[in-house]
Structure formats: C-alpha cells, structure tokens
Design an enzyme around this catalytic site. Structure first.
Site, PDB file in Angstrom:
ATOM      1  CG  ASP A   4      -1.860   1.159   1.290  1.00  0.00           C
ATOM      2  OD1 ASP A   4      -1.929   1.914   0.308  1.00  0.00           O
ATOM      3  OD2 ASP A   4      -2.528   1.318   2.320  1.00  0.00           O
ATOM      4  CG  HIS A   5       4.311   2.357  -1.628  1.00  0.00           C
ATOM      5  ND1 HIS A   5       5.472   3.089  -1.639  1.00  0.00           N
ATOM      6  CD2 HIS A   5       4.586   1.239  -0.918  1.00  0.00           C
ATOM      7  CE1 HIS A   5       6.414   2.443  -0.965  1.00  0.00           C
ATOM      8  NE2 HIS A   5       5.901   1.313  -0.522  1.00  0.00           N
ATOM      9  CB  THR A  40      -0.098   2.194   7.304  1.00  0.00           C
ATOM     10  OG1 THR A  40       1.126   1.643   6.817  1.00  0.00           O
ATOM     11  CG2 THR A  40       0.141   2.854   8.649  1.00  0.00           C
ATOM     12  N   GLY A  72       3.851   1.674   9.046  1.00  0.00           N
ATOM     13  CA  GLY A  72       3.865   2.798   8.118  1.00  0.00           C
ATOM     14  C   GLY A  72       5.200   3.500   7.954  1.00  0.00           C
ATOM     15  CD  GLU A  73       8.472   2.303   4.771  1.00  0.00           C
ATOM     16  OE1 GLU A  73       9.661   1.955   4.846  1.00  0.00           O
ATOM     17  OE2 GLU A  73       7.729   2.028   3.828  1.00  0.00           O
ATOM     18  CG  ASN A  76       3.623   5.123   1.380  1.00  0.00           C
ATOM     19  OD1 ASN A  76       3.707   5.410   0.194  1.00  0.00           O
ATOM     20  ND2 ASN A  76       4.348   4.163   1.934  1.00  0.00           N
ATOM     21  N   GLY A 144      11.553  -5.853  13.156  1.00  0.00           N
ATOM     22  CA  GLY A 144      12.107  -5.685  14.494  1.00  0.00           C
ATOM     23  C   GLY A 144      11.765  -6.836  15.410  1.00  0.00           C
ATOM     24  CB  THR A 161      11.587  -7.131   3.535  1.00  0.00           C
ATOM     25  OG1 THR A 161      12.227  -6.323   4.543  1.00  0.00           O
ATOM     26  CG2 THR A 161      10.197  -6.577   3.277  1.00  0.00           C
ATOM     27  NE  ARG A 247      20.784  -3.332   3.093  1.00  0.00           N
ATOM     28  CZ  ARG A 247      20.218  -3.060   4.258  1.00  0.00           C
ATOM     29  NH1 ARG A 247      20.775  -3.467   5.383  1.00  0.00           N
ATOM     30  NH2 ARG A 247      19.086  -2.382   4.319  1.00  0.00           N
TER      31      ARG A 247
END
Length: 298
Positions: A4-5, A40, A72-73, A76, A144, A161, A247
């Site tokens: 969701d972006h 989010t 969330g970030e 967005n 986390g 991820t 990564r």
C-alpha cells in the site's frame, strides 16, 4: 502481494496505484490467495475502513484474502498532514488497530455491533454489513524483534523482508516466543517473506537493474522518516554495488537464486514472495517458473 503506497519510492518508478483497487483486479485474474503486503491502518486510513475493505475482498474471493498490516512510513502517511510520531508510537498505533479490526471482524460475523475507545482510535457503535463467514487472517509486517514477539501473541502470522540470514532467524525465533507465551501453535501460523532479488541474463544487467530500479535495497539506514520520492532519488546516488551484499541477491545465476530461496524456506518461512526489481518481468517469470521454482523443496 501488493504493498500500500501513496507515492513510489523513486520518481522513475512512475506509479503508485490504490492498493485495494489493484487487489480486486488481482483476485479476478488469479486463483491463489492474496493480500496487501503491508497496509497502514493508522494515518491515511482509519482501521474500521481498512477492515471494511478487507472484509469486502474476503467476501468477493472466499478463502483467498489475508490482511497484512504495518506501522507505516512517512513517504506514504505524511500526506494527510498529521504529526509523524516516533517508531514506538507508530507500533503502538498499529497494534491498537489490530485489536480494533479483530473486534470488528468478530462482532460482524456474529451479527453484533461493537465500539472502540482507545488511546489512538475511536469507533462508534457499528458493524460490517458485508462480512464473510470466516474473517481474513491478520498478518503483522515487521523487521524488528520486539514487534515480532508481540505479533506472535496477537496476530495470525508474520511478514518481513529480506535481510541477513542471522537476523531473519532471530526474528522468527522472537515471533515463535510470542506465540508460545500466549499458548498458540506457531506451526499453524503463517511466516511470510518478501524477497527482493535482481535477476537478468548477465550479472552486469542484474546490477544495472538493481541500481536503477531498487537502490533502496542497498540503503543501510532507516527509511521510515523520508517523505519524498525526490529525497530518495538523491540518497540513491550514494548506493554502490557492494551495498547490496547480504541484503539483496544480484545475480544472473539461476542456481544461486534457487539456493537463496531454499535457504530462506529452510529458515522456517512457509511463504516466499519473490520480487525481481528489474523491469524484465516476463523474462523473469518465464525463467524462474521453468528453472528455479520447480527445483525448490517445500
């Protein structure tokens, strides 16, 4: 899986469609299960509205839809002009949203109304009028260990991820700890990994795709407070090929990709979504469908 972006990571990516519209189309044209990798339900969209969208998809496509939730970030969520809190508050808001959505699902299945009054959200007495007989599973997205442990106590599964193997193993361990502490069977809970890779016919093409399309895979710092694709574009100029090491796999060797996926399955993930970061999607699907996925052992 569709994330969701509201904005793309980079201006060059060019698109950021509404995830619930995309998921409806995915459901119509595919046969498997599907969901938002992380939506989010705390800033742009109230948890009750997210619950309604999820219940509608689950009613349209019985048994196929799951709900992935994240904290969330700013990229967005800042667009609605609210104060952007620190990580601990964002996580607290997410878990309160999980509680609200689950209460709304449970009450709606029973044909009852419910209300919510918490530290971050209010919902007046209501129910969902379009609700499937079985509620969608709720998965929590996190990288986390503390959040993973808490997710094990309250969620139906975990989404994360790609990261170094030892970090992922520790994350799964903390999720399992949380499940056991709450008396739940972790073996029956979903452990989902979104695995970013860059594959092309040559190593040079694969690296060029990674640098052009997914430099965020090489950013070794938190991205949650960055607000603009143009800021990401500036930061992307600092990413070098060696930054992807450990990564994100960048390789033309299909056997290396197969082994990479296998190792993550062996860690304990039961669902892996492989995202090739380049635009060579048809070529990627054909090659992985022919030579990589059939050779992976469940």
């Amino acid at each position: 899986m569709a994330t969701d972006h509201f904005q793309p990571w980079l201006p060059g990516q060019g698109q950021a469609s509404h995830v619930w519209s995309v998921l409806g189309a995915i459901g119509a044209r595919t046969r498997g299960d599907f969901g938002p990798g992380a939506t989010t339900p705390t800033f742009r969209t109230h948890p009750a509205v997210v619950a309604q969208a999820s219940a509608t998809l689950a009613s349209l496509y019985p048994g196929r839809h799951w709900l992935g939730l994240g904290s969330g970030e700013a990229l967005n969520e800042h667009v609605v002009g609210q104060y952007w809190p620190e990580a601990h508050e964002r996580i607290a808001r997410m878990f309160e949203a999980v509680d609200l959505i689950r209460k709304l699902f449970t009450a709606s299945i029973a044909g009852r109304e419910v209300r919510h009054h918490g530290p971050h959200f209010r919902m007046e007495t209501t129910r969902l009028w379009t609700m499937p007989p079985v509620a969608p599973k709720i998965l929590v997205a996190t990288a986390g260990p503390v959040t993973a442990r808490r997710a094990g106590k309250v969620a139906d599964g975990l989404i994360t991820t790609g990261a170094p193997y030892d970090r992922l193993a520790a994350l799964l361990g903390r999720f399992s700890d949380g499940a056991r502490e709450s008396g739940r069977d972790v073996d029956g809970m979903q452990k989902v990994l979104q695995l970013h890779v860059s594959w092309a016919p040559t190593d040079e093409e694969a690296m060029a795709n990674a640098l052009a399309e997914w430099p965020i895979g090489g950013m070794r710092f938190s991205r949650s407070d960055i607000r603009s694709p143009f800021e990401f574009e500036q930061l992307a100029r600092t990413v070098r090929p060696e930054d992807f090491a450990g990564r994100m796999l960048v390789s033309a060797d299909l056997d290396v990709h197969r082994a990479h996926i296998q190792r993550h399955l062996d860690l304990g993930f039961d669902r892996i979504y492989v995202h090739n970061v380049g635009r060579n999607q048809a070529e990627f699907i054909e090659a992985f469908g022919r030579e990589v996925i059939p050779a992976v052992r469940a």
